[in-house]
Design a protein around this motif. Sequence first.
Motif, PDB file in Angstrom:
ATOM      1  N   ILE A  75     136.128  69.504  36.461  1.00  0.00           N
ATOM      2  CA  ILE A  75     135.548  70.641  37.179  1.00  0.00           C
ATOM      3  C   ILE A  75     135.562  70.340  38.674  1.00  0.00           C
ATOM      4  CG2 ILE A  75     133.463  72.005  37.553  1.00  0.00           C
ATOM      5  CD1 ILE A  75     132.668  71.344  34.655  1.00  0.00           C
ATOM      6  N   LEU A  76     136.131  71.254  39.451  1.00  0.00           N
ATOM      7  CA  LEU A  76     136.123  71.132  40.906  1.00  0.00           C
ATOM      8  C   LEU A  76     135.276  72.265  41.455  1.00  0.00           C
ATOM      9  CD1 LEU A  76     139.081  70.114  39.808  1.00  0.00           C
ATOM     10  CD2 LEU A  76     139.544  69.891  42.243  1.00  0.00           C
ATOM     11  N   MET A  77     134.250  71.921  42.206  1.00  0.00           N
ATOM     12  CA  MET A  77     133.312  72.924  42.696  1.00  0.00           C
ATOM     13  C   MET A  77     133.714  73.416  44.077  1.00  0.00           C
ATOM     14  SD  MET A  77     129.647  71.642  41.177  1.00  0.00           S
ATOM     15  CE  MET A  77     129.130  73.353  41.009  1.00  0.00           C
ATOM     16  N   LEU A  78     133.552  74.732  44.286  1.00  0.00           N
ATOM     17  CA  LEU A  78     133.867  75.378  45.556  1.00  0.00           C
ATOM     18  C   LEU A  78     132.568  75.870  46.185  1.00  0.00           C
ATOM     19  CD1 LEU A  78     136.815  77.627  44.326  1.00  0.00           C
ATOM     20  CD2 LEU A  78     137.032  75.453  45.540  1.00  0.00           C
ATOM     21  N   THR A  79     132.393  75.675  47.479  1.00  0.00           N
ATOM     22  CA  THR A  79     131.188  76.164  48.146  1.00  0.00           C
ATOM     23  C   THR A  79     131.460  76.463  49.606  1.00  0.00           C
ATOM     24  OG1 THR A  79     128.885  75.678  48.685  1.00  0.00           O
ATOM     25  CG2 THR A  79     130.397  73.829  48.679  1.00  0.00           C
ATOM     26  N   ALA A  80     130.720  77.438  50.129  1.00  0.00           N
ATOM     27  CA  ALA A  80     130.813  77.761  51.558  1.00  0.00           C
ATOM     28  C   ALA A  80     129.896  76.863  52.363  1.00  0.00           C
ATOM     29  CB  ALA A  80     130.459  79.225  51.784  1.00  0.00           C
ATOM     30  N   ARG A  81     129.021  76.148  51.671  1.00  0.00           N
ATOM     31  CA  ARG A  81     128.076  75.265  52.356  1.00  0.00           C
ATOM     32  C   ARG A  81     128.621  73.845  52.427  1.00  0.00           C
ATOM     33  NH1 ARG A  81     122.569  76.542  49.200  1.00  0.00           N
ATOM     34  NH2 ARG A  81     123.898  75.905  47.465  1.00  0.00           N
ATOM     35  N   PHE A 103     139.148  76.612  52.887  1.00  0.00           N
ATOM     36  CA  PHE A 103     139.993  75.489  52.498  1.00  0.00           C
ATOM     37  C   PHE A 103     141.470  75.842  52.665  1.00  0.00           C
ATOM     38  CE2 PHE A 103     138.496  77.790  48.691  1.00  0.00           C
ATOM     39  CZ  PHE A 103     139.681  78.423  48.334  1.00  0.00           C
ATOM     40  N   ASP A 104     142.275  74.821  52.736  1.00  0.00           N
ATOM     41  CA  ASP A 104     143.731  74.978  52.717  1.00  0.00           C
ATOM     42  C   ASP A 104     144.148  74.992  51.255  1.00  0.00           C
ATOM     43  OD1 ASP A 104     146.549  74.416  52.650  1.00  0.00           O
ATOM     44  OD2 ASP A 104     146.406  73.714  54.725  1.00  0.00           O
ATOM     45  N   ILE A 105     144.837  76.042  50.838  1.00  0.00           N
ATOM     46  CA  ILE A 105     145.189  76.187  49.427  1.00  0.00           C
ATOM     47  C   ILE A 105     146.028  75.012  48.926  1.00  0.00           C
ATOM     48  CG2 ILE A 105     147.291  77.529  49.842  1.00  0.00           C
ATOM     49  CD1 ILE A 105     144.714  77.997  46.987  1.00  0.00           C
ATOM     50  N   ARG A 106     146.804  74.407  49.816  1.00  0.00           N
ATOM     51  CA  ARG A 106     147.621  73.252  49.419  1.00  0.00           C
ATOM     52  C   ARG A 106     146.740  72.066  49.040  1.00  0.00           C
ATOM     53  NH1 ARG A 106     151.210  73.115  54.752  1.00  0.00           N
ATOM     54  NH2 ARG A 106     149.083  73.453  55.525  1.00  0.00           N
ATOM     55  N   GLU A 107     145.616  71.931  49.754  1.00  0.00           N
ATOM     56  CA  GLU A 107     144.690  70.849  49.428  1.00  0.00           C
ATOM     57  C   GLU A 107     144.036  71.101  48.072  1.00  0.00           C
ATOM     58  OE1 GLU A 107     140.593  68.702  51.056  1.00  0.00           O
ATOM     59  OE2 GLU A 107     141.420  70.437  52.109  1.00  0.00           O
ATOM     60  N   VAL A 108     143.696  72.343  47.789  1.00  0.00           N
ATOM     61  CA  VAL A 108     143.083  72.673  46.499  1.00  0.00           C
ATOM     62  C   VAL A 108     144.037  72.352  45.358  1.00  0.00           C
ATOM     63  CG1 VAL A 108     142.070  74.503  45.081  1.00  0.00           C
ATOM     64  CG2 VAL A 108     141.684  74.482  47.551  1.00  0.00           C
ATOM     65  N   ILE A 109     145.289  72.746  45.517  1.00  0.00           N
ATOM     66  CA  ILE A 109     146.292  72.475  44.481  1.00  0.00           C
ATOM     67  C   ILE A 109     146.449  70.975  44.281  1.00  0.00           C
ATOM     68  CG2 ILE A 109     148.756  72.636  43.926  1.00  0.00           C
ATOM     69  CD1 ILE A 109     148.722  75.378  45.380  1.00  0.00           C
ATOM     70  N   THR A 110     146.496  70.225  45.385  1.00  0.00           N
ATOM     71  CA  THR A 110     146.644  68.770  45.292  1.00  0.00           C
ATOM     72  C   THR A 110     145.463  68.148  44.564  1.00  0.00           C
ATOM     73  OG1 THR A 110     147.953  68.654  47.326  1.00  0.00           O
ATOM     74  CG2 THR A 110     146.855  66.633  46.608  1.00  0.00           C
ATOM     75  N   ARG A 111     144.258  68.583  44.919  1.00  0.00           N
ATOM     76  CA  ARG A 111     143.066  68.010  44.280  1.00  0.00           C
ATOM     77  C   ARG A 111     142.994  68.343  42.797  1.00  0.00           C
ATOM     78  NH1 ARG A 111     137.765  67.810  48.116  1.00  0.00           N
ATOM     79  NH2 ARG A 111     138.748  67.085  50.031  1.00  0.00           N
ATOM     80  N   VAL A 112     143.417  69.546  42.443  1.00  0.00           N
ATOM     81  CA  VAL A 112     143.459  69.925  41.019  1.00  0.00           C
ATOM     82  C   VAL A 112     144.445  69.038  40.270  1.00  0.00           C
ATOM     83  CG1 VAL A 112     144.239  71.721  39.422  1.00  0.00           C
ATOM     84  CG2 VAL A 112     142.659  72.298  41.285  1.00  0.00           C
ATOM     85  N   VAL A 114     145.452  66.053  41.078  1.00  0.00           N
ATOM     86  CA  VAL A 114     144.907  64.688  41.012  1.00  0.00           C
ATOM     87  C   VAL A 114     143.888  64.579  39.880  1.00  0.00           C
ATOM     88  CG1 VAL A 114     143.439  63.014  42.204  1.00  0.00           C
ATOM     89  CG2 VAL A 114     145.331  64.093  43.423  1.00  0.00           C
ATOM     90  N   ALA A 115     143.011  65.576  39.769  1.00  0.00           N
ATOM     91  CA  ALA A 115     142.000  65.572  38.699  1.00  0.00           C
ATOM     92  C   ALA A 115     142.668  65.618  37.327  1.00  0.00           C
ATOM     93  CB  ALA A 115     141.053  66.756  38.867  1.00  0.00           C
ATOM     94  N   LEU A 116     143.723  66.393  37.192  1.00  0.00           N
ATOM     95  CA  LEU A 116     144.437  66.487  35.914  1.00  0.00           C
ATOM     96  C   LEU A 116     145.115  65.167  35.561  1.00  0.00           C
ATOM     97  CD1 LEU A 116     145.975  70.060  36.181  1.00  0.00           C
ATOM     98  CD2 LEU A 116     144.283  69.293  34.509  1.00  0.00           C
ATOM     99  N   ARG A 117     145.724  64.526  36.555  1.00  0.00           N
ATOM    100  CA  ARG A 117     146.369  63.236  36.300  1.00  0.00           C
ATOM    101  C   ARG A 117     145.334  62.189  35.891  1.00  0.00           C
ATOM    102  NH1 ARG A 117     149.651  64.653  40.800  1.00  0.00           N
ATOM    103  NH2 ARG A 117     148.391  63.380  42.202  1.00  0.00           N
TER     104      ARG A 117
END
Length: 224
Positions: A75-81, A103-112, A114-117
């Motif tokens: 689970i990756l959490m998103l927040t404006a705070r 956020f930069d969408i490329r960073e979100v994809i990368t983090r997802v 990484v979490a999957l790996r």
Amino acid sequence: MNKRILIIEDEPDIARILKYAFAKENFLVRCEECGMSGIEAVKNFMPDVVLLDVMLPDISGFEVCKNLMKYKIPILMLTARNDIVDKILGLELGADDYITKPFDIREVITRVNVALRRIERIINKEEESEKIIIGDIIIIKKSREVYKNNELIKLKPKEYDLLLYMSENKNRVLSRDQILIKVWNYDFEGDWRTIDVHIRRLRQKLHCEELIETVFGIGYILKG
């Protein structure tokens, strides 16, 4: 097979951007705008990863995160705070990562990814711990199956128990008394000939006479 991502986000523009970006990365995408509908979606969509907004219209993302822990998916959490307390709380509840908007969408994809790996490595490690490999023989403890050259070998329960015990103690000489105690337990009222019969059957079924050696006057040793 395409990975499934569930996006629980109540801001339509952000949800649309995330959906488009992950669909372009060949993910199967489902979006929910409420916490409760997100929890229900996990049951039938069975995602591989969840992007979860903290601020939702019905219940908080923290409550959703707590509820989803039983499914053991990243689970990756998103927040404006950008509150460190919120980040710590999310991570303590079991979230794998925390992404602050904007956020930069490329960073979100990368983090997802990484979490999957990371979760795949954990699963692979768990699966490997459930296997014992000796040459061309594979013992799968969870299903109590034995394969030789990828062909399933049908063993009777005690034959399997004997092979498992010996494989877990490979390259060690095991006396017949040890084998009787560990495989047949203390209450067994048989004699050593029972072990000899089961050893002979294992050798025949595995087509490997040299795998289990007889140590005369003592017992047996499985070489591996």
